[in-house]
Design an enzyme around this catalytic site. Structure first.
Site, mmCIF file in Angstrom:
data_model
loop_
_atom_site.group_PDB
_atom_site.id
_atom_site.type_symbol
_atom_site.label_atom_id
_atom_site.label_comp_id
_atom_site.label_asym_id
_atom_site.label_seq_id
_atom_site.Cartn_x
_atom_site.Cartn_y
_atom_site.Cartn_z
ATOM 1 N N HIS A 1 49.968 -6.530 -4.971
ATOM 2 C CA HIS A 1 50.148 -5.196 -5.545
ATOM 3 C C HIS A 1 50.024 -5.219 -7.072
ATOM 4 O O HIS A 1 50.893 -4.699 -7.776
ATOM 5 C CB HIS A 1 51.525 -4.625 -5.174
ATOM 6 C CG HIS A 1 51.741 -4.424 -3.717
ATOM 7 N ND1 HIS A 1 53.003 -4.318 -3.166
ATOM 8 C CD2 HIS A 1 50.873 -4.300 -2.686
ATOM 9 C CE1 HIS A 1 52.897 -4.144 -1.855
ATOM 10 N NE2 HIS A 1 51.604 -4.136 -1.543
ATOM 11 N N PRO A 2 48.966 -5.797 -7.635
ATOM 12 C CA PRO A 2 48.878 -5.838 -9.099
ATOM 13 C C PRO A 2 48.660 -4.446 -9.689
ATOM 14 O O PRO A 2 47.912 -3.638 -9.138
ATOM 15 C CB PRO A 2 47.667 -6.747 -9.352
ATOM 16 C CG PRO A 2 46.836 -6.624 -8.121
ATOM 17 C CD PRO A 2 47.804 -6.444 -6.995
#
Length: 533
Positions: A469-470
């Site tokens: 989930h960058p």
């Protein structure tokens, strides 16, 4: 080639933009995607992420730099390189985050991004099989459905969590996120509903929308302080230029969008000069402020068979395949996890700060097959990490991957939260009816004392992984570190916006695909409002 609007990247937000901007036939839209068409059949089967993650045909296959917070380990960071982007590879989990996340964005100077502003966009995008209500829509392009598969071990986890004192929540995307329950997923009739399926397929035949795949964008062409064109290389290596009469919107994601800005001379001057790139705009925040969800995966061996057993034999796999072929049901319809929990590590917290992903199987790594023994997995991640990393150029050549420096577990809060998350998971495992199903704790070892903070933290440093989930590398705001304003316009450069998870000033409290689609919806409204016909 000329267009009114150029969208760079056919991921979760880019597909939305391509659809919404081309809805008016007077707008000519070009969508550029570095990957290919979403023809791989495993993309469209929900459980197919086991086959597509780490496959270089559809995955960028990024890796982080060795990270001191993880005792020098480097992590794999899959990102979609295909129509639909990461929504074609992800675990299909439909999670919006907490209303307070968006209200904080607004309080940070981003007018129009509070919960009351974005909820209508979530609803507009959504076609929820449960129907419409105060929090959900049922007329949108993105299909959201309940799981078509149940497993006793995940049901037992939900019951055990309730026995441990956590309440059941039938809708974590509703009035309140807190509690335990079951995920909804982005699927339609047992098939993945990626952003490409939801938004591109209905628009594909429009004469004013051109979708170009295998188009590796090398730079944004600037005339003075205005973005006017995009230069890309096709599959054969030939270089092409597309001019934008109105705007260019970057939707490359948290890694690619800042990299492309920097390659085009927009970023921290010192870093650009280091690579011989002419500085067009000294924006110090490009590539900074990166945040990600780090997961600790606890595995418990069980007395009873789990999905590990079902997939371990040819006959078992044949039964699963037949069930899917006949009525689109069974394990092949499964998202990355079945059960979830949004919990607080401390009772005085306003909102949950950890999230569980509970799976009726175990695997050393998604994409590398299930373990050979009966087991299930409890993954727990910190929702709002304080640790911030960055994307840095490794070269002025766009074909060279940038350096990903995550900087995990670099604050005291993050360390304490991951340890307490692991401890909460272990405590839940001691409650009925789950405890009677467990034969032994496999990861971490039963020898790890739940009261030993240092040992638990060291286990986390050696065993945690990204949950992919960058966010945050082109931060929205009006402070000196912001890259875009509240209308997603790049500071100091006309005709250029960014619309993807990189614009998040803070990571959302949950999975990032639904917010990325919302950002695409919001961006399309902003672009159309600023470019009236």
């Amino acid at each position: 080639m000329d267009a009114d609007f150029i969208v760079v990247g056919a991921g979760s937000a880019g597909c939305v933009l391509a659809n919404r901007l081309s809805a008016n036939p007077r707008n000519k839209v070009v969508l550029l995607e570095a990957g290919g068409r979403d023809w791989n059949p495993w993309i469209h089967i929900p459980v197919g992420y086991f086959k597509t993650i780490h496959n270089p045909a559809v995955d960028w296959c990024y890796k982080t730099e060795p990270d001191p917070g993880l005792n020098g380990r480097s992590l794999e960071w899959p990102r979609g390189k295909v129509l639909g982007g990461s929504s074609s590879l992800n675990g299909l989990l439909y999670v919006r985050g907490q209303p307070q996340d968006y209200d904080r964005w607004r309080q940070m100077g981003n007018a129009g991004w509070g919960w009351d502003d974005v909820l209508p966009l979530f609803k507009r995008a959504e076609k929820n099989e449960r129907g419409a209500d105060e929090f959900h829509g049922d007329q949108g392009p993105l299909s959201v459905s309940d799981m078509r598969v149940q497993r006793p071990i995940t049901d037992a986890w939900v019951a055990a969590a309730q026995a441990a004192g956590y309440h059941f929540n039938p809708d974590y995307n509703g009035a309140d996120q807190e509690g335990v329950g079951f995920f909804q997923l982005t699927a339609r009739n047992g098939r993945r509903c990626s952003a490409a399926v939801a938004y591109l397929n209905p628009a594909r035949q429009r004469g004013n929308l051109e979708i170009i795949t295998h188009a590796q964008v090398e730079k944004i062409v600037l005339e003075g302080q205005r973005a006017v064109a995009v230069q890309y290389k096709d599959k054969s290596g030939a270089v092409h230029t597309v001019r934008a009469g109105k705007e260019i919107i970057l939707s490359g994601g948290t890694i690619n969008s800042p990299q492309l800005l920097m390659l085009s001379g927009i970023g921290e001057a010192e870093q650009l000069q280091e690579h011989g790139i002419d500085v067009k705009a000294d924006l110090k925040g490009v590539g900074k402020n990166m945040q990600d969800h780090l997961q600790a995966r606890l595995v418990y061996k069980t007395h009873e068979p789990t999905l590990n057993n079902e997939v371990s034999s040819l006959l078992g796999r044949a039964k699963i395949g037949l069930k899917y072929m006949l009525n689109r049901s069974g394990p092949m319809t499964m998202a990355a996890s079945l059960a979830t929990g949004f919990l607080k590590t401390r009772p005085e917290m306003e909102t949950p700060d950890i999230q569980f992903h509970v799976q009726p199987l175990s695997a050393e790594n998604p994409g590398k097959g299930a373990d050979k023994f009966s087991a299930f997995t409890m993954s727990v991640c910190q929702l709002r990490p304080e640790s911030k990393g960055e994307i840095r150029l490794a070269s002025s050549d766009g074909a060279v991957y940038p350096r990903i420096i995550p900087n995990y577990l670099s604050t005291e809060t993050d360390c304490r939260t991951v340890v307490e998350g692991v401890n909460i998971a272990r405590r839940i495992a001691r409650h009925a009816p789950l405890t009677s199903k467990i034969s032994t704790e496999f990861r971490p070892s039963p020898d790890l004392d739940i009261e030993d903070y240092d040992a638990t933290l060291d286990w986390a440093r050696n065993n945690t992984a990204s949950i992919y989930h960058p966010t945050g590398t082109c931060k929205m705001g009006d402070d000196p570190s912001a890259v875009v304003d509240a209308r997603l316009r790049v500071h100091g450069i006309a005709g250029l916006r960014v619309a993807d998870c990189s614009i998040m000033p803070e990571i959302v409290s949950g999975n990032t695909n639904a917010p990325a689609i919302m950002i695409g919806e919001k961006a399309s409204d902003l672009v159309l409002a600023d470019n009236p016909l």
